[in-house]
Design an enzyme around this catalytic site. Sequence first.
Site, PDB file in Angstrom:
ATOM      1  N   HIS A 118       0.824  -1.219   0.000  1.00  0.00           N
ATOM      2  CA  HIS A 118       0.000   0.000   0.000  1.00  0.00           C
ATOM      3  C   HIS A 118       0.860   1.272   0.000  1.00  0.00           C
ATOM      4  CE1 HIS A 118       1.129   0.695   4.151  1.00  0.00           C
ATOM      5  NE2 HIS A 118       1.029  -0.610   4.304  1.00  0.00           N
ATOM      6  N   ARG A 166      -5.845   0.585   4.163  1.00  0.00           N
ATOM      7  CA  ARG A 166      -4.719   1.155   3.418  1.00  0.00           C
ATOM      8  C   ARG A 166      -4.402   0.319   2.176  1.00  0.00           C
ATOM      9  NH1 ARG A 166      -2.952  -1.127   8.270  1.00  0.00           N
ATOM     10  NH2 ARG A 166      -0.945  -2.251   8.375  1.00  0.00           N
ATOM     11  N   GLU A 220      -1.524  -7.342   7.338  1.00  0.00           N
ATOM     12  CA  GLU A 220      -0.134  -7.164   7.772  1.00  0.00           C
ATOM     13  C   GLU A 220       0.196  -8.143   8.912  1.00  0.00           C
ATOM     14  OE1 GLU A 220       2.695  -6.798   7.301  1.00  0.00           O
ATOM     15  OE2 GLU A 220       3.290  -4.693   7.360  1.00  0.00           O
ATOM     16  N   HIS A 258       0.683  -5.737   2.241  1.00  0.00           N
ATOM     17  CA  HIS A 258       1.471  -5.019   3.262  1.00  0.00           C
ATOM     18  C   HIS A 258       2.949  -5.436   3.236  1.00  0.00           C
ATOM     19  CE1 HIS A 258      -2.392  -3.780   5.015  1.00  0.00           C
ATOM     20  NE2 HIS A 258      -2.783  -4.947   4.512  1.00  0.00           N
TER      21      HIS A 258
HETATM   22  O1  2PG Z   1       4.237  -1.112  11.221  1.00  0.00           O
HETATM   23  C1  2PG Z   1       3.960  -2.013  10.411  1.00  0.00           C
HETATM   24  O2  2PG Z   1       2.911  -2.641  10.431  1.00  0.00           O
HETATM   25  C2  2PG Z   1       4.984  -2.363   9.340  1.00  0.00           C
HETATM   26  C3  2PG Z   1       4.634  -1.863   7.990  1.00  0.00           C
HETATM   27  O3  2PG Z   1       4.427  -0.494   7.947  1.00  0.00           O
HETATM   28  O4  2PG Z   1       6.186  -1.794   9.728  1.00  0.00           O
HETATM   29  P1  2PG Z   1       7.625  -2.443   9.643  1.00  0.00           P
HETATM   30  O5  2PG Z   1       8.228  -1.908   8.354  1.00  0.00           O
HETATM   31  O6  2PG Z   1       8.297  -1.862  10.868  1.00  0.00           O
HETATM   32  O7  2PG Z   1       7.495  -3.914   9.672  1.00  0.00           O
END
Ligand code: 2PG
Length: 250
Positions: free
Chosen positions: A9, A60, A87, A182
């Site tokens: 996203h 998102r 995610e 994600h």
């Molecule tokens: O916060 C989150 O859910 C992820 C994606 O934005 O972050 P990270 O890149 O720290 O895994």
Amino acid sequence: MKKIVLLRHGESAWNKENRFTGWTDVDLTEKGIEEAYKAGELLRKEGYVFDKAYTSYLKRAVKTLNCVLDRMDQDWIPVEKSWRLNEKHYGALQGLNKSETAEKYGDEQVLIWRRSYDVAPHALKEDDPRNPRFEIRYKDVPDAELPRTESLKDTVERILPYWKDVIFPSLETADQILVTAHGNSLRGIIKYVRNIPDEEIVHLNLPTAVPYVLEFDDDLNLVKDYFLGDPEEIKKLMEAVANQGKKTKK
Ligand SMILES: O=C(O)[C@@H](CO)OP(=O)(O)O
């Protein structure tokens, strides 16, 4: 040549604030919407015509998909949503600022929580209002399958049934498929498809709204995979994502 395009996203409100997001349903920022339209423009220019799209239950990803399809004038294609494409669940870290977390626990520990394969952050308590069991959108998911935290390994395990039974088999009748999801759910898919060893997956950081193409031959063997766009710019974007978990980033 059959293709599956994976797309993270566009920038979300919590990407901008540098907060752990996971299953929190935050919206895109103006910049995130722009990034999504730009990805749609690129895919249109490259001549992509998708047969079907898949996305998560989080806005998102859903809104990014809508912007992309709008820009491609392919709003009409069938779209299927699944919670399995959500995610990675970030457990008790959800909502915390990543740099402040690194100040408190150190860059190393935050890197382990963000990028290691099999270490999960602390779990949400059963009565925590952020626990997905309280959300109507997950009412059809058996409680035992709803995470309170996840390692990337856990995320891969919940995505794989959907990838193997639904997304991948759709290539038998479709030539081009779009999956909008994600950073970590897509890292999990890439790890599986490319057979990346556990210790190497730490180094993969997906930038927002940059299409990643998987090409398959007629026997559905992976023959090629690459980002669409300027390699130098993409490298910088990947480094910026890696740096989000460091103390110095405010
Ligand atoms: O916060 C989150 O859910 C992820 C994606 O934005 O972050 P990270 O890149 O720290 O895994």
